[in-house]
Enzyme design. Structure first.
Site, PDB file in Angstrom:
ATOM      1  N   CYS A  64       0.821  -1.230   0.000  1.00 26.59           N
ATOM      2  CA  CYS A  64       0.000   0.000   0.000  1.00 26.59           C
ATOM      3  C   CYS A  64       0.845   1.267   0.000  1.00 26.59           C
ATOM      4  CB  CYS A  64      -0.892   0.052   1.230  1.00 26.59           C
ATOM      5  SG  CYS A  64      -1.673  -1.487   1.619  1.00 26.59           S
TER       6      CYS A  64
HETATM    7  N1  CO8 Z   1     -21.174  -8.623   2.081  1.00 25.52           N
HETATM    8  C1  CO8 Z   1     -21.890  -8.782   3.229  1.00 25.52           C
HETATM    9  N2  CO8 Z   1     -21.331  -9.064   4.413  1.00 25.52           N
HETATM   10  C2  CO8 Z   1     -19.989  -9.184   4.451  1.00 25.52           C
HETATM   11  C3  CO8 Z   1     -19.190  -9.020   3.304  1.00 25.52           C
HETATM   12  C4  CO8 Z   1     -19.829  -8.741   2.083  1.00 25.52           C
HETATM   13  N3  CO8 Z   1     -19.127  -8.583   0.952  1.00 25.52           N
HETATM   14  N4  CO8 Z   1     -17.899  -9.189   3.656  1.00 25.52           N
HETATM   15  C5  CO8 Z   1     -17.880  -9.444   4.976  1.00 25.52           C
HETATM   16  N5  CO8 Z   1     -19.136  -9.445   5.456  1.00 25.52           N
HETATM   17  C6  CO8 Z   1     -19.556  -9.721   6.834  1.00 25.52           C
HETATM   18  C7  CO8 Z   1     -18.422 -10.345   7.649  1.00 25.52           C
HETATM   19  O1  CO8 Z   1     -18.325 -11.734   7.395  1.00 25.52           O
HETATM   20  C8  CO8 Z   1     -18.859 -10.040   9.064  1.00 25.52           C
HETATM   21  O2  CO8 Z   1     -19.836 -10.943   9.454  1.00 25.52           O
HETATM   22  P1  CO8 Z   1     -19.849 -11.495  10.966  1.00 25.52           P
HETATM   23  O3  CO8 Z   1     -20.025 -10.271  11.850  1.00 25.52           O
HETATM   24  O4  CO8 Z   1     -21.006 -12.430  10.984  1.00 25.52           O
HETATM   25  O5  CO8 Z   1     -18.506 -12.142  11.179  1.00 25.52           O
HETATM   26  C9  CO8 Z   1     -19.516  -8.683   8.926  1.00 25.52           C
HETATM   27  O6  CO8 Z   1     -19.847  -8.531   7.535  1.00 25.52           O
HETATM   28  C10 CO8 Z   1     -18.604  -7.557   9.339  1.00 25.52           C
HETATM   29  O7  CO8 Z   1     -17.300  -7.767   8.762  1.00 25.52           O
HETATM   30  P2  CO8 Z   1     -16.060  -6.891   9.093  1.00 25.52           P
HETATM   31  O8  CO8 Z   1     -15.974  -6.654  10.587  1.00 25.52           O
HETATM   32  O9  CO8 Z   1     -14.864  -7.459   8.398  1.00 25.52           O
HETATM   33  O10 CO8 Z   1     -16.508  -5.523   8.388  1.00 25.52           O
HETATM   34  P3  CO8 Z   1     -15.801  -4.150   8.438  1.00 25.52           P
HETATM   35  O11 CO8 Z   1     -16.780  -3.147   8.902  1.00 25.52           O
HETATM   36  O12 CO8 Z   1     -14.503  -4.214   9.161  1.00 25.52           O
HETATM   37  O13 CO8 Z   1     -15.481  -3.864   6.885  1.00 25.52           O
HETATM   38  C11 CO8 Z   1     -13.588  -3.924   5.408  1.00 25.52           C
HETATM   39  C12 CO8 Z   1     -14.654  -4.737   6.156  1.00 25.52           C
HETATM   40  C13 CO8 Z   1     -14.297  -3.054   4.385  1.00 25.52           C
HETATM   41  C14 CO8 Z   1     -12.641  -4.885   4.715  1.00 25.52           C
HETATM   42  C15 CO8 Z   1     -12.867  -3.038   6.408  1.00 25.52           C
HETATM   43  O14 CO8 Z   1     -12.464  -3.783   7.525  1.00 25.52           O
HETATM   44  C16 CO8 Z   1     -11.638  -2.368   5.831  1.00 25.52           C
HETATM   45  O15 CO8 Z   1     -11.613  -1.830   4.753  1.00 25.52           O
HETATM   46  N6  CO8 Z   1     -10.602  -2.338   6.624  1.00 25.52           N
HETATM   47  C17 CO8 Z   1      -9.363  -1.650   6.229  1.00 25.52           C
HETATM   48  C18 CO8 Z   1      -8.586  -2.596   5.463  1.00 25.52           C
HETATM   49  C19 CO8 Z   1      -7.497  -1.940   4.728  1.00 25.52           C
HETATM   50  O16 CO8 Z   1      -7.320  -0.748   4.635  1.00 25.52           O
HETATM   51  N7  CO8 Z   1      -6.752  -2.789   4.145  1.00 25.52           N
HETATM   52  C20 CO8 Z   1      -5.677  -2.354   3.372  1.00 25.52           C
HETATM   53  C21 CO8 Z   1      -5.914  -2.938   2.085  1.00 25.52           C
HETATM   54  S1  CO8 Z   1      -4.450  -3.459   1.477  1.00 25.52           S
HETATM   55  C22 CO8 Z   1      -3.886  -2.255   0.456  1.00 25.52           C
HETATM   56  O17 CO8 Z   1      -4.370  -1.175   0.468  1.00 25.52           O
HETATM   57  C23 CO8 Z   1      -2.829  -2.658  -0.529  1.00 25.52           C
HETATM   58  C24 CO8 Z   1      -2.405  -4.092  -0.359  1.00 25.52           C
HETATM   59  C25 CO8 Z   1      -1.757  -4.636  -1.569  1.00 25.52           C
HETATM   60  C26 CO8 Z   1      -2.688  -4.719  -2.766  1.00 25.52           C
HETATM   61  C27 CO8 Z   1      -3.369  -6.036  -2.913  1.00 25.52           C
HETATM   62  C28 CO8 Z   1      -4.066  -6.159  -4.248  1.00 25.52           C
HETATM   63  C29 CO8 Z   1      -4.772  -7.444  -4.507  1.00 25.52           C
END
Ligand code: CO8
Length: 378
Positions: free
Chosen positions: A161
């Site tokens: 990132c």
């Molecule tokens: N639809 C419906 N429900 C879903 C979905 C979906 N698509 N996905 C997950 N859920 C469910 C989960 O299973 C969970 O259910 P339960 O409570 O029953 O376990 C519930 O929704 C809540 O899940 P989360 O707690 O995970 O939800 P969040 O509110 O945390 O949101 C995010 C998830 C959007 C992924 C969020 O956590 C996020 O964006 N976090 C930051 C992550 C981040 O910034 N990562 C960096 C990314 S990496 C990067 O930028 C570069 C890396 C290298 C590149 C790679 C390229 C391939």
């Protein structure tokens, strides 16, 4: 951390190549849900016996609410929505052909060079900084260097990132030291080939893009649109919460080279909670080292992974009352483009800035890594 003395180093141009193809949340969710329902039907008995976990459905509402993403640009749509494939399809190119990443890097680079008023003869260093390179060698940077007809040297670097900001840090250092006179820093973020479109938690996150920046000493700069770099600052702290195990060792370990752990995977909630305060503190400390208050910053071009994360970082820095134009977002259209997000935001949201306005480019994520540059509009 490095701070300005002399020489003065400037960003004199930027470019963004946006792929012509879009995939919306609705399309992604429809194909994922069809895939999941077929999987559940095929494994009904094992799911009932508790041997296999049922695949829960994805939802457009969840994606928009938790990430701010509505669509993403992709290099190719082919294969992504095909439930028999669930990954993009790229024809393999011959060694004599331009690689995909060099192609999109060149398209962004030409824009940045035009904006900065530079020809190949003016540039002597090419840095490719990205989350992935499609091969280990020869470097994509050297291929771009050849394609553009640049003399000098080029190299690739990977910092997930934070690759783009860390690449700009290396450009800055080489200009300060005098080892180069004009740097082309390129971020060909071709990330959809590493997305696990079968994983509900991450199938919606990423899109492809190419970005490029020209950085040079101020005495050579002819661009009317230039930003002095006041300082750069980097931080890394090891975490397994965002990880890809893809790599050359798979040939020797006999592991499945394309297993799910070889694709992007993360513990998104942990990343959100752990990285946001670190990023906010990093920016606050960086500004304090220059005697600048967060409120004196006109623009924060933040990493574009998640809208709630960016709001959290800004709230920790500035409190509640923040104008939307202070933190531009490109997430709705582009999704997360790995390291390129803050550069897209910088490129698209700067025209209204006035002379002496301060801006901060900041990335944060896998590693963990945080990288920032404090800029002053000249
Ligand atoms: N639809 C419906 N429900 C879903 C979905 C979906 N698509 N996905 C997950 N859920 C469910 C989960 O299973 C969970 O259910 P339960 O409570 O029953 O376990 C519930 O929704 C809540 O899940 P989360 O707690 O995970 O939800 P969040 O509110 O945390 O949101 C995010 C998830 C959007 C992924 C969020 O956590 C996020 O964006 N976090 C930051 C992550 C981040 O910034 N990562 C960096 C990314 S990496 C990067 O930028 C570069 C890396 C290298 C590149 C790679 C390229 C391939």
């Amino acid at each position: 951390m490095t701070t300005t003395s002399s020489p003065k180093i400037v960003i004199s141009g930027s470019g963004v190549w946006t792929p012509p193809n879009v995939v919306t949340n609705e399309e992604l969710v429809e194909s994922y849900n069809a895939y999941a329902e077929r999987f559940n039907a095929a494994h009904e008995a094992d799911i009932a016996a508790g041997k296999i976990e049922e695949k829960h459905l994805s939802s457009v509402r969840f994606i928009e609410k938790t990430s701010g993403i509505k669509a993403r640009y992709v290099y190719t749509r082919e294969g992504i929505l095909d439930i028999d494939r669930m990954r993009p399809k790229f024809p393999e190119r011959k060694d004599e052909e331009l690689s995909n990443q060099a192609e999109i890097g060149v398209l962004a680079a030409r824009q940045a060079m035009a904006a900065a008023g530079k020809t190949a003869a003016d540039i002597d260093c090419v840095i490719v900084a990205a989350a992935y390179t499609q091969r280990p060698y020869p470097a994509i940077a050297i291929e771009i260097q050849k394609e553009l007809g640049i003399d000098g040297f080029g190299f690739d670097m990977l910092v997930a990132c934070s690759a783009a900001t860390f690449g700009l840090h290396r450009a800055y250092d080489s200009l300060v030291s005098g080892s180069s006179k004009c740097v082309l820093a390129v971020n060909p973020e071709l990330v959809t080939p590493q997305v696990n479109f079968c994983d509900r938690d991450s199938h919606f996150i990423f899109g492809d893009v190419g970005t490029a920046v020209i950085m040079e000493r101020s005495e050579t700069c002819t661009s009317p649109n230039r930003y002095e770099i006041l300082s750069t600052k980097a931080l890394t702290r090891f975490s397994n919460n965002i990880r890809s195990n893809f790599g050359h060792m798979a040939y020797a370990t006999d592991a499945e080279p394309f297993g799910w752990d070889k694709l992007f995977h993360q513990s998104g909630r942990n990343v959100f909670e752990e990285v946001s305060p670190v990023a906010a503190k990093h920016i606050r400390d960086h500004l304090a080292s220059l005697d600048i208050k967060p409120r004196d910053v006109s623009r924060f071009w933040l990493h574009q992974a998640n809208i709630n994360m960016n709001n959290m970082v800004i709230k920790q820095l500035l409190g509640e009352d923040v104008k939307a134009e202070t933190i531009p977002t490109i997430l709705e259209r582009y999704g997360n483009t790995a390291s390129a997000g803050s550069i897209i935001a910088f490129h698209l949201y700067q025209d209204d800035l006035k002379k002496s306005d301060i801006g901060v480019i900041c990335s944060f994520g896998a590693g963990y890594s945080v990288g920032s540059l404090v800029l002053r509009k000249l």
